[in-house]
Design a protein around this motif. Structure first.
Motif, mmCIF file in Angstrom:
data_model
loop_
_atom_site.group_PDB
_atom_site.id
_atom_site.type_symbol
_atom_site.label_atom_id
_atom_site.label_comp_id
_atom_site.label_asym_id
_atom_site.label_seq_id
_atom_site.Cartn_x
_atom_site.Cartn_y
_atom_site.Cartn_z
ATOM 1 N N ALA A 420 0.819 -1.217 0.000
ATOM 2 C CA ALA A 420 0.000 0.000 0.000
ATOM 3 C C ALA A 420 0.847 1.259 0.000
ATOM 4 O O ALA A 420 0.366 2.335 0.378
ATOM 5 N N ASP A 421 2.111 1.118 -0.407
ATOM 6 C CA ASP A 421 3.020 2.268 -0.410
ATOM 7 C C ASP A 421 2.798 3.110 -1.667
ATOM 8 O O ASP A 421 3.670 3.240 -2.525
ATOM 9 N N VAL A 422 1.623 3.679 -1.792
ATOM 10 C CA VAL A 422 1.310 4.614 -2.867
ATOM 11 C C VAL A 422 0.697 5.856 -2.236
ATOM 12 O O VAL A 422 0.111 5.799 -1.146
ATOM 13 N N HIS A 423 0.829 6.958 -2.919
ATOM 14 C CA HIS A 423 0.344 8.221 -2.374
ATOM 15 C C HIS A 423 -1.065 8.559 -2.863
ATOM 16 O O HIS A 423 -1.795 9.300 -2.195
ATOM 17 N N ALA A 424 -1.425 8.041 -4.038
ATOM 18 C CA ALA A 424 -2.753 8.350 -4.572
ATOM 19 C C ALA A 424 -3.182 7.257 -5.534
ATOM 20 O O ALA A 424 -2.350 6.569 -6.137
ATOM 21 N N VAL A 425 -4.492 7.107 -5.650
ATOM 22 C CA VAL A 425 -5.087 6.206 -6.635
ATOM 23 C C VAL A 425 -5.919 7.054 -7.592
ATOM 24 O O VAL A 425 -6.785 7.827 -7.163
ATOM 25 N N PHE A 426 -5.619 6.916 -8.886
ATOM 26 C CA PHE A 426 -6.334 7.634 -9.944
ATOM 27 C C PHE A 426 -7.168 6.601 -10.693
ATOM 28 O O PHE A 426 -6.639 5.808 -11.461
ATOM 29 N N THR A 427 -8.472 6.588 -10.439
ATOM 30 C CA THR A 427 -9.293 5.491 -10.945
ATOM 31 C C THR A 427 -10.494 5.975 -11.749
ATOM 32 O O THR A 427 -11.120 6.984 -11.417
ATOM 33 N N ASP A 428 -10.782 5.213 -12.802
ATOM 34 C CA ASP A 428 -12.030 5.414 -13.533
ATOM 35 C C ASP A 428 -13.169 4.926 -12.642
ATOM 36 O O ASP A 428 -13.003 4.022 -11.824
ATOM 37 N N LEU A 429 -14.335 5.522 -12.797
ATOM 38 C CA LEU A 429 -15.450 5.160 -11.930
ATOM 39 C C LEU A 429 -16.138 3.869 -12.348
ATOM 40 O O LEU A 429 -16.495 3.040 -11.523
ATOM 41 N N VAL A 430 -16.339 3.702 -13.646
ATOM 42 C CA VAL A 430 -17.114 2.560 -14.130
ATOM 43 C C VAL A 430 -16.172 1.557 -14.767
ATOM 44 O O VAL A 430 -15.552 1.842 -15.795
ATOM 45 N N MET A 431 -16.068 0.377 -14.150
ATOM 46 C CA MET A 431 -15.182 -0.672 -14.645
ATOM 47 C C MET A 431 -15.820 -2.030 -14.396
ATOM 48 O O MET A 431 -16.677 -2.168 -13.516
ATOM 49 N N PRO A 432 -15.412 -3.056 -15.153
ATOM 50 C CA PRO A 432 -15.914 -4.405 -14.896
ATOM 51 C C PRO A 432 -15.292 -4.997 -13.633
ATOM 52 O O PRO A 432 -14.353 -4.451 -13.072
ATOM 53 N N GLY A 433 -15.839 -6.114 -13.190
ATOM 54 C CA GLY A 433 -15.319 -6.777 -12.000
ATOM 55 C C GLY A 433 -16.178 -6.509 -10.781
ATOM 56 O O GLY A 433 -17.150 -5.752 -10.821
ATOM 57 N N GLU A 434 -15.816 -7.140 -9.673
ATOM 58 C CA GLU A 434 -16.586 -6.955 -8.438
ATOM 59 C C GLU A 434 -16.439 -5.547 -7.889
ATOM 60 O O GLU A 434 -17.358 -5.019 -7.268
ATOM 61 N N LEU A 435 -15.266 -4.949 -8.072
ATOM 62 C CA LEU A 435 -15.023 -3.596 -7.566
ATOM 63 C C LEU A 435 -14.944 -2.627 -8.728
ATOM 64 O O LEU A 435 -14.007 -2.662 -9.510
ATOM 65 N N ASP A 436 -15.939 -1.755 -8.863
ATOM 66 C CA ASP A 436 -15.799 -0.670 -9.819
ATOM 67 C C ASP A 436 -15.044 0.464 -9.136
ATOM 68 O O ASP A 436 -14.588 0.343 -7.984
ATOM 69 N N GLY A 437 -14.900 1.586 -9.813
ATOM 70 C CA GLY A 437 -14.128 2.683 -9.243
ATOM 71 C C GLY A 437 -14.716 3.229 -7.966
ATOM 72 O O GLY A 437 -13.991 3.610 -7.030
ATOM 73 N N LEU A 438 -16.054 3.288 -7.898
ATOM 74 C CA LEU A 438 -16.719 3.807 -6.705
ATOM 75 C C LEU A 438 -16.487 2.892 -5.509
ATOM 76 O O LEU A 438 -16.141 3.351 -4.411
ATOM 77 N N ALA A 439 -16.640 1.579 -5.718
ATOM 78 C CA ALA A 439 -16.415 0.622 -4.623
ATOM 79 C C ALA A 439 -14.954 0.631 -4.188
ATOM 80 O O ALA A 439 -14.646 0.529 -2.989
ATOM 81 N N LEU A 440 -14.050 0.753 -5.168
ATOM 82 C CA LEU A 440 -12.625 0.816 -4.832
ATOM 83 C C LEU A 440 -12.323 2.054 -3.998
ATOM 84 O O LEU A 440 -11.571 1.992 -3.015
ATOM 85 N N ALA A 441 -12.911 3.191 -4.375
ATOM 86 C CA ALA A 441 -12.676 4.428 -3.628
ATOM 87 C C ALA A 441 -13.163 4.300 -2.186
ATOM 88 O O ALA A 441 -12.497 4.755 -1.246
ATOM 89 N N ARG A 442 -14.314 3.654 -1.996
ATOM 90 C CA ARG A 442 -14.838 3.477 -0.636
ATOM 91 C C ARG A 442 -13.956 2.517 0.166
ATOM 92 O O ARG A 442 -13.752 2.700 1.376
ATOM 93 N N LEU A 443 -13.423 1.479 -0.514
ATOM 94 C CA LEU A 443 -12.503 0.564 0.161
ATOM 95 C C LEU A 443 -11.248 1.297 0.611
ATOM 96 O O LEU A 443 -10.774 1.114 1.744
ATOM 97 N N ILE A 444 -10.705 2.132 -0.262
ATOM 98 C CA ILE A 444 -9.492 2.877 0.073
ATOM 99 C C ILE A 444 -9.764 3.844 1.215
ATOM 100 O O ILE A 444 -8.960 3.979 2.152
ATOM 101 N N GLU A 445 -10.908 4.514 1.177
ATOM 102 C CA GLU A 445 -11.260 5.477 2.224
ATOM 103 C C GLU A 445 -11.349 4.789 3.587
ATOM 104 O O GLU A 445 -10.929 5.354 4.604
ATOM 105 N N ALA A 446 -11.873 3.556 3.593
ATOM 106 C CA ALA A 446 -12.053 2.853 4.861
ATOM 107 C C ALA A 446 -10.786 2.152 5.335
ATOM 108 O O ALA A 446 -10.547 2.046 6.547
ATOM 109 N N THR A 447 -9.967 1.673 4.404
ATOM 110 C CA THR A 447 -8.834 0.814 4.763
ATOM 111 C C THR A 447 -7.490 1.529 4.698
ATOM 112 O O THR A 447 -6.584 1.243 5.490
#
Length: 508
Positions: A420-447
């Motif tokens: 997790a040694d990164v300073h920022a995540v630059f993510t598209d919002l809509v993506m395939p898979g279980e985690l789209d950009g919105l879910a990923l952002a919420r995971l990062i915010e919480a974890t």
């Protein structure tokens, strides 16, 4: 003498085995003569024709009757690479030393067939032009009666609301007259009348008609930038295009939704965005129409501007709407883009060349300042489109950042669990898979609260803001310029040169 003949000449025996060819045969079919001699003539025909050819020769030798011997006919040949092509064959029969032999004189009919097809298309278009011109004339007569009666009725009404409805009806009929005049122009092969127009005025006129057409379950919003420069466009075609796009959006929102029309100035002075939009660098007036409908997948987006392509049921769509929109915008020197995600809606953007000179904004930063501000910061890019992912990586490296990449939110989550040694995540919002950009952002915010989040999307940012207002965020709208990306990152890290104190901001 055979090799000097421009037409292909081929000899075969009664079994269809090639015994001699001239140089033109080799050129026509792409073989060397050594490959042909001793082979069956059927190798030069499509399979369906070769079986018929064998039966025809057998019948001719038994009965002496044949429909092609001594005369010519058009058939189909097959070149060595498998390509079929139109071929004219004249076939003759000789007997020598008691053996039957056949000689075929052949020449390529491709140019002739292409010329005939072109003439056929021209004749068909001329016929369509005459027909549409006649239809346009008749409709203009009808619309003239409609407009005349509306004007007479206007003098008899006193209710302001009725006057407003009457004005809308008259405006719609006038647009109809202009469009039927366009049918006549099609018959005369003329282009759209691209003039210097007020984009906001055309948008406002179209939106007024749209508002009275949509049911109350639809929210119609208009966000027009003041003091837009004049642009090169066709006012009638533009209004028709906006109505067409709006009606398509309504079909994509059968249970209601939101339609947003926005006008703004876009300066394309960055080679990245010029490549993405397929337009020349310069200043454009952009009109974006966004809906909250069902959206469309990549395959549909690739064909959406093609004539006669439609996803609607038979009888409910011609497939000409967006094709005509694309055609007239391109005639005016502009471009059309479409961004859509299944389940999130669609944005159609029309770019028209700006005519008036407008002051160039002072650059938000320079490259040296950006590289110094980047320091040793690492950014994880999360983007499912490989081309966008590659370009974004190049952009960030150019700004001085260390870059990691992930193709999906699930992949990015695994990478963060491992390191997790990164300073920022630059993510598209809509993506395939279980985690789209919105879910990923919420995971990062919480974890990983130490990691900053920068979101990007081609979707309407005011709608997206309502979906992600529970997390600190910035949204960078696609397509974006290099300077906008740099400024967004400066603000993300609260670095010198950025707007201080910004916790949630939308970047245009």
């Amino acid at each position: 003498m055979l090799d000097a003949m421009p037409d292909a000449v081929l000899f075969s025996d009664k079994a269809g085995i090639i015994t001699r060819t001239n140089a033109a045969v080799d050129k026509l079919f792409g073989y060397d003569s050594a490959e042909l001699i001793g082979s069956s003539v059927n190798m030069l025909m499509p399979q369906a024709l070769s079986s018929r050819h064998d039966r025809f020769i057998e019948n001719y030798l038994k009965t002496g009757s044949g429909r092609i011997i001594g005369r010519g006919r058009a058939v189909e040949g097959v070149r060595r690479n498998g390509d079929a092509f139109p071929l004219h064959v004249s076939l003759g029969h000789i007997t020598h030393d008691g053996e039957d032999h056949f000689v075929a004189i052949m020449h390529d009919f491709s140019a002739r067939v292409a010329a005939e097809a072109a003439l056929s298309r021209t004749a068909r278009l001329d016929a369509i032009g005459q027909m549409t011109a006649g239809i346009g004339h008749n409709f203009n007569n009808i619309l003239t009666v409609v407009i005349g009666n509306l004007e007479l009725l206007e003098a008899q009404l006193s209710n302001p609301a009725q006057h407003a409805m009457l004005a809308d009806a008259r405006e719609a009929a006038t647009i109809g007259m202009d469009l039927t005049a366009g049918l006549g122009a099609f018959g005369r092969k003329s282009n759209a009348r691209c003039d210097v127009i007020d984009i906001n005025a055309a948008c406002s006129a179209a939106l007024e008609l749209i508002k009275h057409t949509f049911d109350p379950q639809y929210v119609i919003l208009m966000e027009l930038t003041d003091n837009l420069p004049a642009a090169l466009a066709d006012s009638t075609h533009l209004q028709s295009a906006l109505i067409n796009i709006a009606l398509n959006a309504r079909d994509a929102m059968p249970d209601g939704g939101t339609l947003i029309t926005r006008s703004e100035v876009v300066t394309v002075d960055d080679h990245y965005i010029a490549q993405e939009l397929d337009i020349e660098e310069g200043t454009y007036v952009r009109i974006s129409v966004t809906d909250t409908g069902c959206g469309m997948g990549p395959d549909t987006q690739q064909h959406v501007f093609e004539p006669f392509f439609t996803t609607k049921p038979v009888g409910q769509g011609t497939g000409l709407g967006l094709a005509t929109v694309y055609g007239f915008v391109r005639q005016c020197g502009g471009h059309v883009t479409i961004y859509s995600e299944i389940g999130h809606g669609t944005t159609v953007a029309l770019y028209f060349p700006a005519i008036d000179e407008i002051p160039t904004e002072k650059p938000l930063h320079n490259k040296r300042e950006s590289r110094e501000a980047a320091g040793q910061r690492t950014i994880l890019i999360v983007e499912d489109n490989p081309r966008v992912r590659s370009v974004t990586s190049d952009r960030l490296r150019d700004l001085g950042y260390d870059v990691r990449v992930a193709g999906q939110g699930d992949h990015a989550a695994r990478m963060l669990r491992e390191n997790a040694d990164v300073h920022a995540v630059f993510t598209d919002l809509v993506m395939p898979g279980e985690l789209d950009g919105l879910a990923l952002a919420r995971l990062i915010e919480a974890t990983y609260p130490h990691i900053r989040i920068l979101l990007t999307s081609g979707y309407a940012e005011d709608i997206l803001s309502r979906e992600i207002d529970d997390i600190p965020h910035q949204i960078l709208r696609k397509p974006y310029r290099q300077s906008e990306l740099a400024e967004a990152l400066l603000e993300l890290f609260d670095l010198p040169g950025s707007a201080q104190g910004v916790t949630s901001q939308v970047k245009e």
